[in-house]
Write a protein that holds these residues in place. Structure first.
Motif, PDB file in Angstrom:
ATOM      1  N   SER A   1      42.136  32.668  45.903  1.00  0.00           N
ATOM      2  CA  SER A   1      41.456  32.216  44.695  1.00  0.00           C
ATOM      3  C   SER A   1      40.192  33.032  44.461  1.00  0.00           C
ATOM      4  O   SER A   1      39.466  32.794  43.495  1.00  0.00           O
ATOM      5  CB  SER A   1      41.104  30.728  44.798  1.00  0.00           C
ATOM      6  N   HIS A   2      39.916  33.977  45.368  1.00  0.00           N
ATOM      7  CA  HIS A   2      38.803  34.896  45.150  1.00  0.00           C
ATOM      8  C   HIS A   2      39.207  35.880  44.052  1.00  0.00           C
ATOM      9  O   HIS A   2      40.349  36.356  44.035  1.00  0.00           O
ATOM     10  CB  HIS A   2      38.494  35.647  46.444  1.00  0.00           C
ATOM     11  N   PRO A   3      38.327  36.184  43.109  1.00  0.00           N
ATOM     12  CA  PRO A   3      38.723  37.053  41.996  1.00  0.00           C
ATOM     13  C   PRO A   3      39.034  38.472  42.446  1.00  0.00           C
ATOM     14  O   PRO A   3      38.478  38.978  43.416  1.00  0.00           O
ATOM     15  CB  PRO A   3      37.499  37.022  41.074  1.00  0.00           C
ATOM     16  N   VAL A   4      39.959  39.106  41.729  1.00  0.00           N
ATOM     17  CA  VAL A   4      40.269  40.524  41.923  1.00  0.00           C
ATOM     18  C   VAL A   4      40.083  41.228  40.585  1.00  0.00           C
ATOM     19  O   VAL A   4      40.056  40.595  39.528  1.00  0.00           O
ATOM     20  CB  VAL A   4      41.709  40.735  42.440  1.00  0.00           C
ATOM     21  N   GLY A   5      39.948  42.527  40.609  1.00  0.00           N
ATOM     22  CA  GLY A   5      39.730  43.298  39.392  1.00  0.00           C
ATOM     23  C   GLY A   5      40.844  44.291  39.148  1.00  0.00           C
ATOM     24  O   GLY A   5      41.396  44.877  40.092  1.00  0.00           O
ATOM     25  N   TRP A   6      41.202  44.464  37.881  1.00  0.00           N
ATOM     26  CA  TRP A   6      42.152  45.491  37.460  1.00  0.00           C
ATOM     27  C   TRP A   6      41.436  46.408  36.481  1.00  0.00           C
ATOM     28  O   TRP A   6      40.868  45.945  35.485  1.00  0.00           O
ATOM     29  CB  TRP A   6      43.371  44.881  36.764  1.00  0.00           C
ATOM     30  N   GLY A   7      41.484  47.697  36.741  1.00  0.00           N
ATOM     31  CA  GLY A   7      40.806  48.644  35.873  1.00  0.00           C
ATOM     32  C   GLY A   7      41.759  49.382  34.949  1.00  0.00           C
ATOM     33  O   GLY A   7      42.818  49.841  35.396  1.00  0.00           O
ATOM     34  N   GLU A   8      41.393  49.511  33.667  1.00  0.00           N
ATOM     35  CA  GLU A   8      42.132  50.287  32.670  1.00  0.00           C
ATOM     36  C   GLU A   8      43.622  49.968  32.653  1.00  0.00           C
ATOM     37  O   GLU A   8      44.477  50.831  32.849  1.00  0.00           O
ATOM     38  CB  GLU A   8      41.919  51.796  32.901  1.00  0.00           C
ATOM     39  N   LEU A   9      43.935  48.697  32.430  1.00  0.00           N
ATOM     40  CA  LEU A   9      45.331  48.276  32.367  1.00  0.00           C
ATOM     41  C   LEU A   9      46.067  48.953  31.216  1.00  0.00           C
ATOM     42  O   LEU A   9      47.254  49.282  31.320  1.00  0.00           O
ATOM     43  CB  LEU A   9      45.399  46.754  32.216  1.00  0.00           C
TER      44      LEU A   9
ATOM     45  N   ASP B   1      40.104  48.987  26.063  1.00  0.00           N
ATOM     46  CA  ASP B   1      41.015  48.188  25.252  1.00  0.00           C
ATOM     47  C   ASP B   1      41.958  47.455  26.198  1.00  0.00           C
ATOM     48  O   ASP B   1      42.804  48.072  26.828  1.00  0.00           O
ATOM     49  CB  ASP B   1      41.802  49.078  24.285  1.00  0.00           C
ATOM     50  N   VAL B   2      41.780  46.146  26.308  1.00  0.00           N
ATOM     51  CA  VAL B   2      42.594  45.345  27.224  1.00  0.00           C
ATOM     52  C   VAL B   2      43.661  44.626  26.405  1.00  0.00           C
ATOM     53  O   VAL B   2      43.345  43.733  25.618  1.00  0.00           O
ATOM     54  CB  VAL B   2      41.726  44.332  27.998  1.00  0.00           C
ATOM     55  N   PRO B   3      44.946  45.004  26.554  1.00  0.00           N
ATOM     56  CA  PRO B   3      46.011  44.457  25.701  1.00  0.00           C
ATOM     57  C   PRO B   3      46.482  43.085  26.162  1.00  0.00           C
ATOM     58  O   PRO B   3      47.468  42.942  26.864  1.00  0.00           O
ATOM     59  CB  PRO B   3      47.126  45.505  25.849  1.00  0.00           C
TER      60      PRO B   3
END
Length: 350
Positions: free
Chosen positions: A58-66, A111-113
């Motif tokens: 439940s700890h947040p994760v990050g996604w870059g430039e999806l 731009d996050v789709p």
């Protein structure tokens, strides 16, 4: 994001920013401060990597430039985000390995789709005008362990009551109509963030008004509700595609631009023809596959609920053929959802 254990859900966070606004700097400082893992575009090139990045935490994760990935990978990533909004236990692969998809994801990029995820995200847009002084390099890390111990002592009922109280406070400043179900979910998401802020201030012993956070949260919520009005309903996507096909001259079924007795312009078309065109057109195959509405009956019901139908069950002559059971889509009502119809120019007789 750790409140997900109490509330049962947690929205993903969309951070959009233009080039040079300091998005990567904020991400790196956040990653360093709370021990969050940020996955780059290169490290998420398979469905398995996307799946494992948001499982069993439940700890947040990050996604870059999806948005820079292939469309197929984006679709698979969005499907996982749908499941990760709550808890989803699943088995994948030939060996049927267990996965618990539950991690809240921070989506960063220019731009996050996430048009299909409008009800399951909170968002912010970074700009140069908002940027303050650069954060000092010697900032201490956040006491994540002590924060988790603080949360572990809280009764679940108290957190849920706090969320309900925050919802009532946010509803008083909400700009949406009372019958807008999509806006209600957005309100629920932003209220959860407000509840987390209240607990964070209690833990850190700082004032609730610190940094003007709550005022900015309300402003972001109302902007999100206003901007996403045309993105939350599947009928909007379908009508947008219909108008595009008409402009291209690719819609081969009967349609007609006409006016009511009161002079209101509308587009007459049969809902069954619209769904038949989208399902059979090769260039729209991917759009059709990911469309949550696939029957003309549900499509028509959504049009009626949105009050964009100027005439119902009408009969008109189109290209020398009499067509019945058409609906007239009000062009003025469609404009409110950002849908603009290009009316064909009548050719003058020779």
């Amino acid at each position: 994001a750790h409140l997900k254990a109490f509330l049962g859900f947690w929205p993903h966070f969309v951070m959009q920013a233009d080039k040079g606004t300091g998005k990567d700097t904020v991400l790196k400082r956040l990653e360093r401060a709370i021990g969050m893992t940020v996955f780059s575009r290169q490290s998420m090139q398979t469905e398995f990597r996307i799946l494992t990045s948001c499982s069993y935490t439940s700890h947040p994760v990050g996604w870059g430039e999806l948005s820079a990935n292939k469309q197929d990978l984006i679709n698979k990533a969005l499907a996982n985000l749908q499941e990760a909004y709550q808890y989803s236990h699943t088995r994948r692969g030939a060996e049927l390995k267990d996965f618990l998809i539950c991690a809240p994801v921070l989506l960063a990029g220019e731009d996050v789709p996430v048009a299909t995820l409008q009800g399951k995200v909170v968002r912010n847009h970074l700009s140069t005008a908002m940027r303050g002084q650069l954060m000092p390099e010697d900032l201490p890390v956040f006491p994540v362990r002590q924060w988790l111990e603080f949360l572990a002592q809280l009764p679940k009922a108290r957190v849920q009551d706090l969320h309900a109280t925050c919802m009532e406070e946010m509803r008083a400043s909400c700009s949406a109509a009372a019958d807008d179900a999509g806006a209600e979910r957005i309100l629920t998401n932003y209220s959860a963030v407000r509840a987390a802020w209240v607990l964070m201030c209690d833990f850190c012993e700082v004032d609730l008004a610190q940094g003007g956070f709550i005022g900015d949260l309300v402003a972001q919520m109302n902007n999100h509700i206003a901007d996403s009005k045309a993105d939350r309903e599947p009928w909007v996507w379908i009508v947008d595609k219909l108008l595009s096909e008409i402009s291209r001259g690719n819609f081969r079924h009967p349609f007609l631009f006409d006016e009511t007795d009161e002079g209101e312009a509308f587009l007459a078309v049969r809902t069954s023809h619209v769904m038949d065109h989208i399902s059979s057109e090769h260039s729209l195959r991917e759009f059709w596959d990911h469309l949550p509405v696939k029957s003309d009956r549900v499509f028509k019901r959504q049009l009626m609920t949105a009050n964009v139908v100027a005439e119902d069950d009408i009969e008109r002559t189109c290209n020398g053929r009499r067509v019945a059971h058409m609906v007239g889509l009000s062009l003025a009502a469609l404009e409110q959802y950002g849908l603009s119809a290009a009316r064909p120019v009548e050719k003058a007789p020779h």
